[in-house]
Design a protein around this motif. Structure first.
Motif, PDB file in Angstrom:
ATOM      1  N   LYS A  88      -3.355  -8.951  -7.314  1.00  0.00           N
ATOM      2  CA  LYS A  88      -4.802  -8.782  -6.822  1.00  0.00           C
ATOM      3  C   LYS A  88      -4.912  -7.853  -5.858  1.00  0.00           C
ATOM      4  CE  LYS A  88      -6.252 -13.265  -8.811  1.00  0.00           C
ATOM      5  NZ  LYS A  88      -6.602 -14.764  -8.191  1.00  0.00           N
ATOM      6  N   ARG A  89      -3.890  -7.924  -4.955  1.00  0.00           N
ATOM      7  CA  ARG A  89      -3.779  -7.180  -3.757  1.00  0.00           C
ATOM      8  C   ARG A  89      -4.614  -6.008  -3.722  1.00  0.00           C
ATOM      9  NH1 ARG A  89       1.036  -6.279  -5.420  1.00  0.00           N
ATOM     10  NH2 ARG A  89       2.387  -4.635  -4.519  1.00  0.00           N
ATOM     11  N   PHE A  90      -4.174  -4.934  -4.641  1.00  0.00           N
ATOM     12  CA  PHE A  90      -4.869  -3.645  -4.579  1.00  0.00           C
ATOM     13  C   PHE A  90      -6.317  -3.744  -4.527  1.00  0.00           C
ATOM     14  CE2 PHE A  90      -0.782  -3.382  -6.437  1.00  0.00           C
ATOM     15  CZ  PHE A  90      -0.115  -2.471  -5.618  1.00  0.00           C
ATOM     16  N   ASN A  91      -6.862  -4.518  -5.643  1.00  0.00           N
ATOM     17  CA  ASN A  91      -8.548  -4.740  -5.705  1.00  0.00           C
ATOM     18  C   ASN A  91      -8.946  -5.482  -4.661  1.00  0.00           C
ATOM     19  OD1 ASN A  91      -8.572  -3.564  -8.229  1.00  0.00           O
ATOM     20  ND2 ASN A  91      -8.270  -5.836  -9.268  1.00  0.00           N
ATOM     21  N   MET A  92      -8.374  -6.453  -4.030  1.00  0.00           N
ATOM     22  CA  MET A  92      -8.838  -7.229  -2.800  1.00  0.00           C
ATOM     23  C   MET A  92      -9.023  -6.088  -1.780  1.00  0.00           C
ATOM     24  SD  MET A  92      -6.854 -10.819  -3.199  1.00  0.00           S
ATOM     25  CE  MET A  92      -7.597 -11.402  -1.875  1.00  0.00           C
ATOM     26  N   LEU A  93      -7.816  -5.396  -1.551  1.00  0.00           N
ATOM     27  CA  LEU A  93      -7.862  -4.586  -0.361  1.00  0.00           C
ATOM     28  C   LEU A  93      -8.654  -3.427  -0.333  1.00  0.00           C
ATOM     29  CD1 LEU A  93      -6.034  -4.516   2.162  1.00  0.00           C
ATOM     30  CD2 LEU A  93      -4.351  -3.004   0.749  1.00  0.00           C
ATOM     31  N   ALA A  94      -9.181  -3.050  -1.753  1.00  0.00           N
ATOM     32  CA  ALA A  94     -10.260  -1.934  -1.942  1.00  0.00           C
ATOM     33  C   ALA A  94     -11.728  -2.383  -1.663  1.00  0.00           C
ATOM     34  CB  ALA A  94     -10.344  -1.485  -3.455  1.00  0.00           C
TER      35      ALA A  94
ATOM     36  N   PRO B 132       6.793   2.674   7.672  1.00  0.00           N
ATOM     37  CA  PRO B 132       6.817   2.997   6.320  1.00  0.00           C
ATOM     38  C   PRO B 132       5.501   3.687   5.860  1.00  0.00           C
ATOM     39  CG  PRO B 132       6.435   0.730   6.706  1.00  0.00           C
ATOM     40  CD  PRO B 132       6.638   1.333   8.065  1.00  0.00           C
ATOM     41  N   TYR B 133       4.507   3.428   6.531  1.00  0.00           N
ATOM     42  CA  TYR B 133       3.190   4.242   6.376  1.00  0.00           C
ATOM     43  C   TYR B 133       2.258   3.966   7.209  1.00  0.00           C
ATOM     44  CZ  TYR B 133       1.863  -0.446   4.178  1.00  0.00           C
ATOM     45  OH  TYR B 133       1.789  -1.525   4.102  1.00  0.00           O
ATOM     46  N   LYS B 134       1.215   5.080   7.401  1.00  0.00           N
ATOM     47  CA  LYS B 134       0.626   5.267   8.750  1.00  0.00           C
ATOM     48  C   LYS B 134      -0.197   4.090   9.307  1.00  0.00           C
ATOM     49  CE  LYS B 134      -2.200   8.576  11.375  1.00  0.00           C
ATOM     50  NZ  LYS B 134      -3.694   7.844  11.391  1.00  0.00           N
ATOM     51  N   MET B 135      -0.983   3.209   8.033  1.00  0.00           N
ATOM     52  CA  MET B 135      -1.381   2.349   8.349  1.00  0.00           C
ATOM     53  C   MET B 135      -0.855   0.735   8.252  1.00  0.00           C
ATOM     54  SD  MET B 135      -4.634   3.350   9.213  1.00  0.00           S
ATOM     55  CE  MET B 135      -5.520   1.676   8.851  1.00  0.00           C
ATOM     56  N   TYR B 136       0.664   0.706   8.307  1.00  0.00           N
ATOM     57  CA  TYR B 136       1.239  -0.378   8.319  1.00  0.00           C
ATOM     58  C   TYR B 136       0.646  -1.244   9.617  1.00  0.00           C
ATOM     59  CZ  TYR B 136       5.074  -3.464   7.911  1.00  0.00           C
ATOM     60  OH  TYR B 136       5.987  -4.685   7.931  1.00  0.00           O
ATOM     61  N   PHE B 137       0.624  -2.542   9.400  1.00  0.00           N
ATOM     62  CA  PHE B 137       0.182  -3.342  10.386  1.00  0.00           C
ATOM     63  C   PHE B 137       0.907  -4.657  10.493  1.00  0.00           C
ATOM     64  CE2 PHE B 137      -3.086  -5.706  13.046  1.00  0.00           C
ATOM     65  CZ  PHE B 137      -2.885  -5.278  14.208  1.00  0.00           C
TER      66      PHE B 137
ATOM     67  N   GLY C 108       2.083 -10.053   0.021  1.00  0.00           N
ATOM     68  CA  GLY C 108       1.651  -8.496   0.084  1.00  0.00           C
ATOM     69  C   GLY C 108       0.039  -8.262   0.312  1.00  0.00           C
ATOM     70  N   GLY C 109      -0.096  -7.265   0.974  1.00  0.00           N
ATOM     71  CA  GLY C 109      -1.500  -6.783   1.232  1.00  0.00           C
ATOM     72  C   GLY C 109      -2.313  -7.586   2.490  1.00  0.00           C
ATOM     73  N   GLU C 110      -2.031  -8.773   2.765  1.00  0.00           N
ATOM     74  CA  GLU C 110      -2.672  -9.345   3.894  1.00  0.00           C
ATOM     75  C   GLU C 110      -2.616  -8.623   5.200  1.00  0.00           C
ATOM     76  OE1 GLU C 110       0.225 -10.299   2.768  1.00  0.00           O
ATOM     77  OE2 GLU C 110       1.106 -10.682   5.084  1.00  0.00           O
ATOM     78  N   ASP C 111      -1.637  -8.088   5.552  1.00  0.00           N
ATOM     79  CA  ASP C 111      -1.258  -7.240   6.840  1.00  0.00           C
ATOM     80  C   ASP C 111      -2.343  -5.916   6.753  1.00  0.00           C
ATOM     81  OD1 ASP C 111       0.337  -6.576   4.531  1.00  0.00           O
ATOM     82  OD2 ASP C 111       2.093  -6.349   5.931  1.00  0.00           O
ATOM     83  N   ASP C 112      -2.120  -5.368   5.545  1.00  0.00           N
ATOM     84  CA  ASP C 112      -3.034  -4.284   5.048  1.00  0.00           C
ATOM     85  C   ASP C 112      -4.371  -4.432   5.513  1.00  0.00           C
ATOM     86  OD1 ASP C 112      -0.636  -2.693   4.689  1.00  0.00           O
ATOM     87  OD2 ASP C 112      -0.814  -3.646   2.739  1.00  0.00           O
ATOM     88  N   ASP C 113      -4.837  -5.715   4.996  1.00  0.00           N
ATOM     89  CA  ASP C 113      -6.228  -6.175   5.277  1.00  0.00           C
ATOM     90  C   ASP C 113      -6.632  -6.215   6.660  1.00  0.00           C
ATOM     91  OD1 ASP C 113      -8.427  -8.186   5.562  1.00  0.00           O
ATOM     92  OD2 ASP C 113      -8.463  -7.763   3.322  1.00  0.00           O
TER      93      ASP C 113
ATOM     94  N   ASP D  12      14.612  -2.096  10.874  1.00  0.00           N
ATOM     95  CA  ASP D  12      15.759  -1.530  10.282  1.00  0.00           C
ATOM     96  C   ASP D  12      15.709  -1.301   8.894  1.00  0.00           C
ATOM     97  OD1 ASP D  12      15.748  -4.350   9.659  1.00  0.00           O
ATOM     98  OD2 ASP D  12      17.862  -4.629  10.098  1.00  0.00           O
ATOM     99  N   LYS D  13      14.831  -2.263   8.188  1.00  0.00           N
ATOM    100  CA  LYS D  13      14.722  -2.207   6.568  1.00  0.00           C
ATOM    101  C   LYS D  13      14.114  -0.922   6.245  1.00  0.00           C
ATOM    102  CE  LYS D  13      10.785  -5.101   5.011  1.00  0.00           C
ATOM    103  NZ  LYS D  13      10.275  -5.805   4.000  1.00  0.00           N
ATOM    104  N   PHE D  14      13.273  -0.237   7.089  1.00  0.00           N
ATOM    105  CA  PHE D  14      12.483   0.833   6.782  1.00  0.00           C
ATOM    106  C   PHE D  14      13.267   2.053   7.659  1.00  0.00           C
ATOM    107  CE2 PHE D  14       8.658  -1.872   6.487  1.00  0.00           C
ATOM    108  CZ  PHE D  14       8.934  -2.051   4.926  1.00  0.00           C
ATOM    109  N   GLY D  15      14.601   1.892   8.079  1.00  0.00           N
ATOM    110  CA  GLY D  15      15.195   3.016   8.539  1.00  0.00           C
ATOM    111  C   GLY D  15      14.546   3.464   9.939  1.00  0.00           C
TER     112      GLY D  15
HETATM  113  C1  BGN Z   1       3.120  -2.849   1.494  1.00  0.00           C
HETATM  114  C2  BGN Z   1       2.481  -4.239   1.440  1.00  0.00           C
HETATM  115  C3  BGN Z   1       2.540  -4.913   2.752  1.00  0.00           C
HETATM  116  C4  BGN Z   1       4.001  -5.119   3.051  1.00  0.00           C
HETATM  117  C5  BGN Z   1       4.784  -3.695   3.262  1.00  0.00           C
HETATM  118  C6  BGN Z   1       6.076  -3.550   3.988  1.00  0.00           C
HETATM  119  C7  BGN Z   1       0.535  -4.314  -0.247  1.00  0.00           C
HETATM  120  C8  BGN Z   1      -0.704  -3.605  -0.750  1.00  0.00           C
HETATM  121  C9  BGN Z   1      -0.674  -2.616  -1.449  1.00  0.00           C
HETATM  122  C10 BGN Z   1      -1.864  -1.544  -1.182  1.00  0.00           C
HETATM  123  N1  BGN Z   1       1.091  -3.823   1.004  1.00  0.00           N
HETATM  124  O1  BGN Z   1       3.146  -2.118   0.320  1.00  0.00           O
HETATM  125  O2  BGN Z   1       1.753  -6.407   2.342  1.00  0.00           O
HETATM  126  O3  BGN Z   1       3.895  -5.613   4.324  1.00  0.00           O
HETATM  127  O4  BGN Z   1       4.567  -3.108   2.034  1.00  0.00           O
HETATM  128  O5  BGN Z   1       6.828  -4.500   2.956  1.00  0.00           O
HETATM  129  O6  BGN Z   1       1.488  -4.480  -1.249  1.00  0.00           O
END
Ligand code: BGN
Length: 255
Positions: free
Chosen positions: A211-217, A138-143, A168-173, A131-134
């Motif tokens: 640090k999440r952007f650097n780590m994810l890269a 929110p983006y293609k790689m969202y996990f 933030g970021g751990e789910d993207d990782d 619901d919070k993302f309508g």
């Molecule tokens: C993203 C967050 C996710 C979070 C979703 C939804 C980051 C990494 C930046 C590259 N990812 O932006 O962790 O689940 O939003 O809220 O911040």
């Protein structure tokens, strides 16, 4: 180790498998948050859920076995609502525990019965429409939110990273690990993978991680050296409560 739950008296040893599609499954679930809800009420509504929060269908052999892992810190007030919806939802799907792992945010409530809590051939991202993302991705790689892995998927991607602290970021990782390990993300349809989030403020002591952007890269370089093969934690307690198993672990602090 698929330990068996004891069958009560009167159960034949060999029961037919449950139908491929459970006849109990409905459609959309109307999610509200009843004030004054207690775990005792949830327990009374789910008399077949046994110690530790386990359930198996009483009159057919389940085809799917799923464990739901709900990591949280001081969110018992969310857990209560999640259990209130999740137990009946899983019973309608006729499942028992487990050879499939669901990693589940504590504050997300599934809104459609047809969102089956079973594993796919590939890692599955179940929370595609929140619901919070309508009610869109929110983006293609969202996990993030709710995802399902078999133990084999989990092994292939060397589990989850241990070095993300804060928000933030751990789910993207984890999403990146899926593709680095040569797998794909499978998803239910937008109509079915719907979730309502319990509204809340950012937790204390869980600031956004700069640090999440650097780590994810760097995940491509680090995923084999950090993950399931390096995880460290200490089990503080394990309680088999009527509606869930509460495992408290100490994961230390950021080094
Ligand atoms: C993203 C967050 C996710 C979070 C979703 C939804 C980051 C990494 C930046 C590259 N990812 O932006 O962790 O689940 O939003 O809220 O911040």
């Amino acid at each position: 180790n698929l330990s068996r739950l004891p069958r009560g008296p009167g159960h034949a040893d060999e029961m037919p498998y449950c139908p491929k599609t459970s006849p109990l499954i409905g459609g959309p679930i109307h999610v509200t948050f009843p004030s004054g809800l207690t775990l005792a009420q949830v327990q009374r509504k789910n008399p077949l859920v046994v110690r530790g929060g386990r359930y198996r269908p009483p009159d057919c052999e389940a085809r799917h076995k799923t464990a739901i892992i709900i990591p949280h810190r001081h969110r018992e007030h969310h857990l209560k609502f999640l259990l209130y919806y999740l137990h009946p939802f899983l019973q309608r799907q006729q499942e028992e525990d487990w050879d499939c792992l669901f990693f589940h945010d504590v504050d997300l409530i599934p809104e459609d019965d047809r969102n089956l809590y079973v594993c796919d051939a590939n890692p599955k991202h179940a929370a595609i429409a929140m619901d919070k993302f309508g009610y869109k991705l929110p983006y293609k790689m969202y996990f993030g939110g709710v995802s399902a892995l078999s133990p084999l998927h989990y092994l292939k991607m060397n589990g989850f990273p241990n070095n993300y602290w804060g928000w933030g970021g751990e789910d993207d990782d984890i999403g990146v690990r899926v593709s680095l390990a040569g797998m794909y993300i499978s998803r239910p349809s937008l109509k079915v993978g719907r979730y309502k989030m319990i509204k809340h403020k950012l937790d204390k002591g869980n600031d956004v991680n700069p640090k999440r952007f650097n780590m994810l890269a760097k995940t491509r370089q680090t995923w084999k050296m950090d993950g399931m093969n390096t995880v460290e934690y200490e089990i503080v307690s394990r309680e088999y409560l009527p509606l869930y198993t509460n495992i408290t672990v100490n994961i230390g602090t950021e080094s």
